[in-house]
Design an enzyme around this catalytic site. Structure first.
Site, PDB file in Angstrom:
ATOM      1  N   SER A 142       2.937  -1.706  10.485  1.00  0.00           N
ATOM      2  CA  SER A 142       5.330  -2.136  10.598  1.00  0.00           C
ATOM      3  C   SER A 142       6.016  -3.230  10.127  1.00  0.00           C
ATOM      4  O   SER A 142       6.791  -3.642  11.105  1.00  0.00           O
ATOM      5  CB  SER A 142       5.757  -1.453  11.902  1.00  0.00           C
ATOM      6  OG  SER A 142       4.926  -0.463  11.797  1.00  0.00           O
TER       7      SER A 142
ATOM      8  N   GLU B 146      -6.754   5.180   7.892  1.00  0.00           N
ATOM      9  CA  GLU B 146      -6.612   6.618   7.199  1.00  0.00           C
ATOM     10  C   GLU B 146      -7.935   6.333   6.944  1.00  0.00           C
ATOM     11  O   GLU B 146      -8.547   8.278   6.986  1.00  0.00           O
ATOM     12  CB  GLU B 146      -5.409   6.838   6.336  1.00  0.00           C
ATOM     13  CG  GLU B 146      -4.307   6.412   7.104  1.00  0.00           C
ATOM     14  CD  GLU B 146      -3.032   5.383   6.664  1.00  0.00           C
ATOM     15  OE1 GLU B 146      -2.595   5.936   5.287  1.00  0.00           O
ATOM     16  OE2 GLU B 146      -2.160   4.911   7.703  1.00  0.00           O
TER      17      GLU B 146
ATOM     18  N   GLY C 104       2.830   2.441  10.832  1.00  0.00           N
ATOM     19  CA  GLY C 104       3.687   3.667  10.641  1.00  0.00           C
ATOM     20  C   GLY C 104       3.907   4.183  12.233  1.00  0.00           C
ATOM     21  O   GLY C 104       4.967   4.985  11.861  1.00  0.00           O
TER      22      GLY C 104
ATOM     23  N   GLU D  30      -4.986  -4.770  10.972  1.00  0.00           N
ATOM     24  CA  GLU D  30      -3.958  -3.443  10.965  1.00  0.00           C
ATOM     25  C   GLU D  30      -4.357  -3.213  12.349  1.00  0.00           C
ATOM     26  O   GLU D  30      -5.133  -2.073  11.801  1.00  0.00           O
ATOM     27  CB  GLU D  30      -4.217  -2.871   9.483  1.00  0.00           C
ATOM     28  CG  GLU D  30      -3.586  -3.286   8.363  1.00  0.00           C
ATOM     29  CD  GLU D  30      -3.348  -2.646   7.418  1.00  0.00           C
ATOM     30  OE1 GLU D  30      -1.877  -2.630   6.890  1.00  0.00           O
ATOM     31  OE2 GLU D  30      -4.396  -1.146   6.904  1.00  0.00           O
TER      32      GLU D  30
ATOM     33  N   LYS E 114       0.278   4.281  -0.884  1.00  0.00           N
ATOM     34  CA  LYS E 114      -0.650   5.635  -0.104  1.00  0.00           C
ATOM     35  C   LYS E 114      -0.298   6.595  -0.570  1.00  0.00           C
ATOM     36  O   LYS E 114      -0.020   6.797  -1.585  1.00  0.00           O
ATOM     37  CB  LYS E 114       0.068   5.825   1.503  1.00  0.00           C
ATOM     38  CG  LYS E 114      -0.278   4.339   2.535  1.00  0.00           C
ATOM     39  CD  LYS E 114       0.083   4.828   4.127  1.00  0.00           C
ATOM     40  CE  LYS E 114      -0.621   3.615   4.444  1.00  0.00           C
ATOM     41  NZ  LYS E 114       0.082   3.556   6.204  1.00  0.00           N
TER      42      LYS E 114
ATOM     43  N   GLY F 200       4.951   1.682   4.688  1.00  0.00           N
ATOM     44  CA  GLY F 200       6.418   1.372   4.347  1.00  0.00           C
ATOM     45  C   GLY F 200       7.563   1.326   3.832  1.00  0.00           C
ATOM     46  O   GLY F 200       7.865   1.409   2.780  1.00  0.00           O
TER      47      GLY F 200
ATOM     48  N   HIS G 299      -9.442   1.770   4.650  1.00  0.00           N
ATOM     49  CA  HIS G 299      -8.225   1.353   5.659  1.00  0.00           C
ATOM     50  C   HIS G 299      -8.215   2.322   6.745  1.00  0.00           C
ATOM     51  O   HIS G 299      -8.881   3.507   6.799  1.00  0.00           O
ATOM     52  CB  HIS G 299      -6.960   2.283   4.841  1.00  0.00           C
ATOM     53  CG  HIS G 299      -5.544   1.735   5.323  1.00  0.00           C
ATOM     54  ND1 HIS G 299      -5.502   2.797   5.897  1.00  0.00           N
ATOM     55  CD2 HIS G 299      -4.632   1.127   4.949  1.00  0.00           C
ATOM     56  CE1 HIS G 299      -4.259   2.516   5.863  1.00  0.00           C
ATOM     57  NE2 HIS G 299      -3.315   1.238   5.878  1.00  0.00           N
TER      58      HIS G 299
ATOM     59  N   ASN H 151       0.493  -0.571   0.092  1.00  0.00           N
ATOM     60  CA  ASN H 151      -0.002   0.003   0.043  1.00  0.00           C
ATOM     61  C   ASN H 151       0.628   1.120   0.579  1.00  0.00           C
ATOM     62  O   ASN H 151       1.663   1.706   1.424  1.00  0.00           O
ATOM     63  CB  ASN H 151      -1.141  -0.106   1.402  1.00  0.00           C
ATOM     64  CG  ASN H 151      -1.947   1.185   1.785  1.00  0.00           C
ATOM     65  OD1 ASN H 151      -1.751   2.028   0.596  1.00  0.00           O
ATOM     66  ND2 ASN H 151      -2.178   1.440   2.630  1.00  0.00           N
TER      67      ASN H 151
HETATM   68  P1  PGA Z   1       2.953   0.668   7.803  1.00  0.00           P
HETATM   69  O1  PGA Z   1       1.522   0.783   6.742  1.00  0.00           O
HETATM   70  O2  PGA Z   1       3.826  -0.660   7.058  1.00  0.00           O
HETATM   71  O3  PGA Z   1       3.735   1.624   6.919  1.00  0.00           O
HETATM   72  O4  PGA Z   1       2.932   0.324   8.814  1.00  0.00           O
HETATM   73  C1  PGA Z   1       0.474  -0.896   6.829  1.00  0.00           C
HETATM   74  C2  PGA Z   1      -0.234  -0.069   6.123  1.00  0.00           C
HETATM   75  O5  PGA Z   1      -0.940   1.320   6.323  1.00  0.00           O
HETATM   76  O6  PGA Z   1      -0.970  -1.140   5.953  1.00  0.00           O
END
Ligand code: PGA
Length: 253
Positions: A211, A97, A171, A165, A11, A233, A95, A9
């Protein structure tokens, strides 16, 4: 046996030149044998160009969101048939976010999932608790609520992957431990068994996200109910994403 599925992802990151270089790096680095499923989910405007680069490869292409209508006066939105037309095979829905910053929840997410499946897209449906919810002992209740927002007799999970998640892990560098992930995934699966039945629960893939890094990927995906990863990330650098895919391959052996 469920196949492992690793999706990136991206983003709101990278420009087109960087995105093309990343895809080329993944194409070069991916082993030819297709033991696990792999996809990337770039920002909308890159989809058409990247679909071209991904043609004939085994890397899927996903979007990060969609509207529930097929077309119309919805300024700034994009529809599931448009994503299909752009070359996508998958879309991420729900998601954290989107839930946190854009107020998405409940009925809206169900409409999006139904519309995406109806347009022939596969769906990665994201669920997971915040830190406050976990500390209040509400993890299972949140998992159940998020699943029940979308799941039910009118929605088939045949083309749905669940992404667990935990918001506190996204993140933050604070990956859930393999045991925490397994516990939550087992809870998802038992909830799905209650909503549908044991066969549906046994078949649905459940990715872990939050993460995920190469060094923990193998151990995470070795857990019996962890069927892959949704990577933020660490999906932005070919070496890291390929390292996670290697971890998945190692977990399968
Ligand atoms: P992250 O994000 O690996 O940066 O923690 C995962 C996600 O939001 O799908």
């Amino acid at each position: 046996m469920r196949r492992l599925y690793v999706a990136g992802n991206w983003k709101m990151n990278l420009n087109l030149a960087e995105a093309k270089a990343l895809v080329e790096g993944l194409k070069k680095g991916l082993a030819a044998e297709a033991q696990i499923d792999v996809a990337v989910c770039p920002p909308f405007y890159m989809l058409v160009a990247l679909a071209e680069l991904l043609k004939g490869t085994r890397i899927g292409l996903g979007a990060q969101n969609c509207h529930f209508e097929a077309k119309g006066a919805f300024t700034g939105e994009i529809s599931p048939p448009m994503l299909k037309d752009a070359g996508c095979d998958t879309v991420i829905i729900g998601h954290s976010e989107r839930r946190q910053y854009f107020g998405e929840a409940g009925e809206l997410l169900k409409k999006k999932v139904v519309a995406a499946l109806g347009a022939g897209l596969k769906v990665i449906y994201c669920i997971g608790e915040t830190l406050t919810e976990r500390e209040a002992g509400r993890t299972e209740a949140v998992i159940s609520r998020h699943l029940r927002e979308v799941c039910g007799p009118d929605v088939s999970l045949d083309h749905v992957t669940i992404a667990y998640e935990p918001v506190w892990a996204i993140g933050t560098g604070k990956t859930a431990t393999p045991a925490q992930a397994q516990e939550a995934h087992a809870c998802c699966r038992s909830e799905i068994a209650k909503i549908y039945n044991a066969a549906v629960a046994a078949a649905v893939p459940i990715q872990y996200g939050g993460s995920v890094k190469p060094d923990i990927a193998r151990e995470l995906m070795s857990q019996p109910d962890v069927d892959g990863a949704l990577v933020g990330g660490a999906s932005l650098k070919a070496a890291n994403f390929l390292g996670i895919i290697e971890g998945a391959l190692a977990a399968r052996k």
